[in-house]
Write a protein that holds these residues in place. Structure first.
Motif, PDB file in Angstrom:
ATOM      1  N   LEU A   1       0.819  -1.213   0.000  1.00 39.75           N
ATOM      2  CA  LEU A   1       0.000   0.000   0.000  1.00 39.75           C
ATOM      3  C   LEU A   1       0.852   1.261   0.000  1.00 39.75           C
ATOM      4  O   LEU A   1       0.413   2.310  -0.455  1.00 39.75           O
ATOM      5  CB  LEU A   1      -0.921   0.013   1.221  1.00 39.75           C
ATOM      6  N   SER A   2       2.086   1.167   0.515  1.00 40.01           N
ATOM      7  CA  SER A   2       2.924   2.363   0.566  1.00 40.01           C
ATOM      8  C   SER A   2       3.422   2.752  -0.821  1.00 40.01           C
ATOM      9  O   SER A   2       3.878   3.861  -1.033  1.00 40.01           O
ATOM     10  CB  SER A   2       4.114   2.139   1.502  1.00 40.01           C
TER      11      SER A   2
ATOM     12  N   SER B   1       3.150   4.229  -4.164  1.00 35.97           N
ATOM     13  CA  SER B   1       2.254   5.128  -4.886  1.00 35.97           C
ATOM     14  C   SER B   1       2.779   5.326  -6.309  1.00 35.97           C
ATOM     15  O   SER B   1       3.786   4.731  -6.702  1.00 35.97           O
ATOM     16  CB  SER B   1       2.150   6.449  -4.144  1.00 35.97           C
TER      17      SER B   1
ATOM     18  N   ILE C   1      -7.615  -6.586  -2.335  1.00 32.50           N
ATOM     19  CA  ILE C   1      -7.232  -5.823  -3.525  1.00 32.50           C
ATOM     20  C   ILE C   1      -6.619  -6.769  -4.563  1.00 32.50           C
ATOM     21  O   ILE C   1      -5.566  -7.349  -4.328  1.00 32.50           O
ATOM     22  CB  ILE C   1      -6.194  -4.738  -3.172  1.00 32.50           C
TER      23      ILE C   1
ATOM     24  N   MET D   1      -0.948  14.182  -8.977  1.00 31.04           N
ATOM     25  CA  MET D   1      -0.995  14.199  -7.509  1.00 31.04           C
ATOM     26  C   MET D   1      -0.187  15.356  -6.949  1.00 31.04           C
ATOM     27  O   MET D   1      -0.549  15.947  -5.945  1.00 31.04           O
ATOM     28  CB  MET D   1      -0.443  12.890  -6.947  1.00 31.04           C
TER      29      MET D   1
ATOM     30  N   LEU E   1      -6.577   3.286  -0.123  1.00 29.61           N
ATOM     31  CA  LEU E   1      -6.206   2.694   1.164  1.00 29.61           C
ATOM     32  C   LEU E   1      -4.758   3.018   1.534  1.00 29.61           C
ATOM     33  O   LEU E   1      -4.403   3.021   2.702  1.00 29.61           O
ATOM     34  CB  LEU E   1      -6.420   1.170   1.144  1.00 29.61           C
ATOM     35  N   GLY E   2      -3.929   3.294   0.531  1.00 25.58           N
ATOM     36  CA  GLY E   2      -2.551   3.689   0.807  1.00 25.58           C
ATOM     37  C   GLY E   2      -2.438   5.174   1.140  1.00 25.58           C
ATOM     38  O   GLY E   2      -1.348   5.657   1.439  1.00 25.58           O
TER      39      GLY E   2
ATOM     40  N   HIS F   1      -2.900   7.672  -0.955  1.00 28.92           N
ATOM     41  CA  HIS F   1      -2.311   8.458  -2.040  1.00 28.92           C
ATOM     42  C   HIS F   1      -3.346   9.335  -2.748  1.00 28.92           C
ATOM     43  O   HIS F   1      -3.006  10.287  -3.419  1.00 28.92           O
ATOM     44  CB  HIS F   1      -1.620   7.536  -3.044  1.00 28.92           C
ATOM     45  N   VAL F   2      -4.616   8.965  -2.637  1.00 33.32           N
ATOM     46  CA  VAL F   2      -5.700   9.833  -3.099  1.00 33.32           C
ATOM     47  C   VAL F   2      -6.687   9.982  -1.938  1.00 33.32           C
ATOM     48  O   VAL F   2      -6.612   9.243  -0.954  1.00 33.32           O
ATOM     49  CB  VAL F   2      -6.435   9.269  -4.348  1.00 33.32           C
TER      50      VAL F   2
END
Lengths: 503, 327
Positions: A140-141, A143, A325, A458, B197-198, B200-201
């Protein structure tokens, strides 16, 4: 202790006679669809899914997962024997696998692929068993900037895939990158390079390009060189059909490398097993003491990517089972199958559905043994395939290639594209352009472009954000080192000499 | 209408015999029926088609076998072209969704708009849920919108194509409130979820089925429902209207389309078959388990809906800055 207890419970489920049968059936079907180019595990699982709905969920998921990882075992067979990759993760296996077959080591190559798959597949499951929740947080880390850096790192491996001329390698890479942009752009809904053809809106399919530039081009080159009468030798005797001790010893680091690289990259939902096998190959070559052997039938050059794409399965199940996921097409289907049975994958699955979770994990240990026992005896049989006279073998390969391209989406247009890419691959071979960088660019280009645009959105257009995150910075520096080193004059001369000596 | 005028003589006889179903009995499929799906095996549409088929077969509603034909590529374009190529035949249907409407609006290569074919029935509407990560500072949609106003362009939402409902809805909310945030495209649902979930958004729109487990495990919080009424599975979550937003509730639809010029008898036959399937208990269970809303419509209603919805979506996409190549 919890893990041991859970695993013990899981083996209790997986070793029930009916579940062993389901596991065997899944692995067998997986091997078959892995061997057939064009028909992938995702389609097979989707077709069989309705039939499994009346089964016990544990037996059902054991069988469907067997198809998933079994297909990875089978995928290398056509890569090694026919230079025909059936899926993106087995492209890299063509590079040294097919060269081994040309040198009469087809049986050994198939054997090494099976052994490497077994070792890495099992290590992947051990890691899945032991560290799943912790590794899920790592996934999850990651990006978009990290994915961008990972793809750039993968693309920098072009240096190691290029052969004698780095320039030609880079040109082939650029063509691959360009091909990856064809189709509708996800971000703007604009079509790019479609030339008004609706067939191109969905982009080009990997199978069509890879079979074209590898298999078709290889056949055309061989036919053109008929005067040389190059026949693929298949040595007699059972011993010569299995890997030698030297070959296994040369691959010992590759088994470890493939296992770890495959698992770590497999855990990342946006990466995919193709990049895992490319990076494992790159690492293997980078640390090797005999780089000149790579591309000319180095057994470790086959063992590393083949291991990576099998360890990848264990990794890909981590985010699926612990976070809900799915990382790719096949795991997405496994997710919908679990949901149809009323099992909801996520952080609570291990405690709420221990039968399914631990049963599946335990069945994968069993499945890997089944696959090894299933595949090793087939090695001599498959190796005999190369004894078939060329006037029989080549039409059969052409037929398989056409079926593979057609079955991608049932359109004759893809067969026309196959012919075009076959011609492109033939011309590239004639002019000394390597084809692996083209595939590398095609496979990673789309993901790299997407990750870059996501990152810039982002950060509101601030490109320095790519260098401010530790993982992405490390990967980008690594890529820069790999790219710049050969440009330094004397090192490059050394590299070229080493390669030409090897050739 | 053309269909009914063609149909009139047969209908008159049938009414004379006081048996309208007799008109339908004229057509019985004699070859396996094929349902084209615009996405690969295992995708939401594929699962939907296979679920519908299993309900039809379990209730013996079709004398012939039904199979799924996966025609992925170019959003809906490949599948739409495939259905259109079967003009005048009676053995092919397709599953359509919103993108069958939006793709032809913005893509010159997509030459088979839904209105040029025979829309048979809407089957389900899918509500959506607006979700944030569990530890997000935004407790309500209002909090998020205020933050997005305070720092325009800084917050972001993960989603798929810019043509998808999630982006169209974002455009509507931005136009209504003056807030501004990014829409970041990810090709797969897994990556969209991982990005949220991370951390990032900041926001995403999820299906109720997908959200349920993440909410239950404490990873995600749902702040608004994209539906007419509150969802039975999320009774505490306000609808967009209740959250104080005056935006139309854009439905995500799944329906069945037939090729252009399918004979009227066949249209009536299949419409009836789908109606019976959707009335069955198994189908209603499937709909409620997945948090969908049943939405069966007749062919006439479906055509009218498609025409109206096409206009509405074209207007919103145009206002969002996309080039509409044809309506």
């Amino acid at each position: 202790m919890d893990i041991l207890y859970g695993l013990g419970h899981g083996f209790g489920v997986a070793l029930q006679p009916q579940n062993i049968v389901w596991c065997f059936l899944g692995c067998f079907l997986g091997t078959v669809v892995g061997i057939l180019p064009g028909l992938g595990p995702a389609a097979t699982i989707a077709i069989l899914m309705p039939l499994t709905l009346n089964m016990d969920p544990a037996g059902g998921i054991i069988m469907l997962a067997g198809i998933y990882y079994g297909a990875k075992y089978g995928g290398s067979t056509t890569s090694i024997l026919l230079n025909m990759p059936g899926e993106s993760s087995s492209v890299v296996s063509c590079i040294d696998g097919y060269q081994m077959a040309l040198k009469g080591r087809a049986g050994a190559a198939l054997g090494i692929a099976a052994i490497s798959s077994f070792i890495a597949g099992t290590v992947g499951i051990v890691l899945l068993t032991l560290v799943a929740p912790a590794v899920a947080r790592f996934a999850l880390s990651f990006s978009s900037p990290e994915y961008f850096a990972l793809m750039v790192f993968g693309l920098s491996l072009v240096v190691l895939l290029s052969g004698a001329s780095l320039l030609k390698g880079l040109l082939a890479l650029l063509v691959g990158l360009w091909l990856s942009t064809v189709g509708i752009d996800l971000f703007t809904a604009q079509s790019r390079f479609t030339f008004g053809r609706p067939e191109l809106l969905g982009g080009l399919d990997f199978v069509v390009i890879a079979i074209g530039v590898f298999a078709i081009a290889e056949i055309m080159t061989t036919i053109q060189n008929r005067a040389e009468g190059r026949l693929i030798p298949v040595p007699k005797g059972f011993r010569n059909l299995l890997p030698s001790w030297e070959e296994l010893k040369a691959s010992r680091f590759a088994f470890v490398n493939g296992s770890i690289t495959g698992f770590v990259i497999g855990v990342l939902p946006g990466a995919g097993s193709a990049i895992a096998s490319f990076i494992a190959y790159g690492i293997e070559k980078a640390v090797s003491k005999r780089k000149e052997m790579f591309g000319h039938g180095a057994p470790e050059g086959l063992a590393a990517p083949e291991g990576a794409n099998n360890a990848d399965t264990g990794g890909a199940l981590v985010p699926l089972l612990t976070l809900g996921i799915p990382g790719g097409g096949t795991t997405a289907i496994l997710l919908s199958a679990l949901i149809l049975w009323g099992v909801r994958p996520g952080p609570l699955m291990i405690t709420e559905s221990p039968d399914i979770f631990w049963g599946l994990v335990a069945s994968m240990y069993v499945g890997n043994v089944v696959l090894l026992l299933l595949n090793l005896p087939l090695v001599p049989a498959f190796a005999q395939l190369l004894r078939v006279p060329k006037w029989v073998l080549f039409p059969v390969i052409f037929g398989l290639a056409i079926i593979g391209a057609y079955s991608v989406s049932g359109r004759i247009f893809d067969v026309e594209l196959l012919a075009a890419f076959g011609l492109l691959g033939f011309l590239m071979a004639k002019l000394g352009f390597p084809s692996a960088p083209l595939i590398l660019g095609f496979v990673l280009g789309d993901a790299m472009e997407r990750a870059l645009r996501q990152s810039l959105m982002m950060s509101q257009g601030d490109i320095t954000s790519l260098f401010q995150r530790p993982i992405s910075l490390t990967l980008l520096i690594g890529a820069a080192i790999i790219l710049i080193l050969p440009m330094v004059g004397f090192i490059n001369r050394f590299r070229v000499r080493a390669i030409s000596e090897g050739a | 209408m053309k269909l009914s005028s063609l149909f009139a003589p047969a209908l008159a006889v049938a009414v004379g015999l006081a048996a309208i179903p007799a008109a339908q009995a004229q057509f019985v499929p004699n070859r396996p029926l094929e349902i084209a799906v615009h996405a690969g095996p295992g995708s939401g549409n594929d699962v939907f088609a296979r679920a519908l088929i299993s309900v039809i077969e379990a209730n013996n509603l079709s004398p012939v076998r039904i199979q799924v034909a996966n025609k992925p590529g170019g959003g809906s374009t490949t599948a739409a072209a495939y259905v259109a190529s079967k003009a005048g035949t009676s053995n092919t249907l397709g599953v359509f969704t919103n993108i069958w409407i939006t793709d032809p609006l913005v893509s010159a290569e997509a030459t088979n708009p839904l209105s040029s074919m025979t829309p048979l029935a809407l089957v389900i509407r899918e509500p959506g849920l607006i979700a944030v990560k569990a530890d997000s500072p935004y407790q309500t949609l209002g909090d998020f919108i205020e933050a997005a106003k305070a720092e325009p362009g800084k917050l972001s939402q993960s989603g798929g194509s810019v043509l998808a409902r999630e982006n169209v809805l974002r455009q509507l909310i931005m136009m209504e409130t003056g807030a501004d945030w990014q829409f970041i495209s990810f090709p797969s649902g897994g990556e969209r979820l991982a990005a949220l979930l991370g951390g990032h958004v900041d926001l995403m729109i999820v299906e109720p089925g997908e959200a349920a487990e993440q909410v239950r495990s404490g990873a995600m919080r749902v702040i608004a429902a994209v539906s007419e009424e509150r969802l039975p599975t999320f009774p505490d979550v306000p609808t967009l209207t209740e959250a104080g937003l005056n935006v139309p509730n854009l439905p995500q639809i799944r329906g069945i389309v037939a090729p252009p010029g399918m004979p009227a008898e066949a249209v009536a036959y299949y419409s009836d078959m789908i109606r019976q399937a959707t009335e069955s208990q198994q189908w209603q269970d499937y709909v409620s388990e997945n948090g969908f809303e049943a939405a069966f419509t007749t062919p006439e209603e479906t055509s009218a809906f498609v025409a109206e919805y096409t206009e509405q979506l074209a207007g919103i996409l145009e206002a969002a800055g996309l080039e509409i190549v044809k309506r």
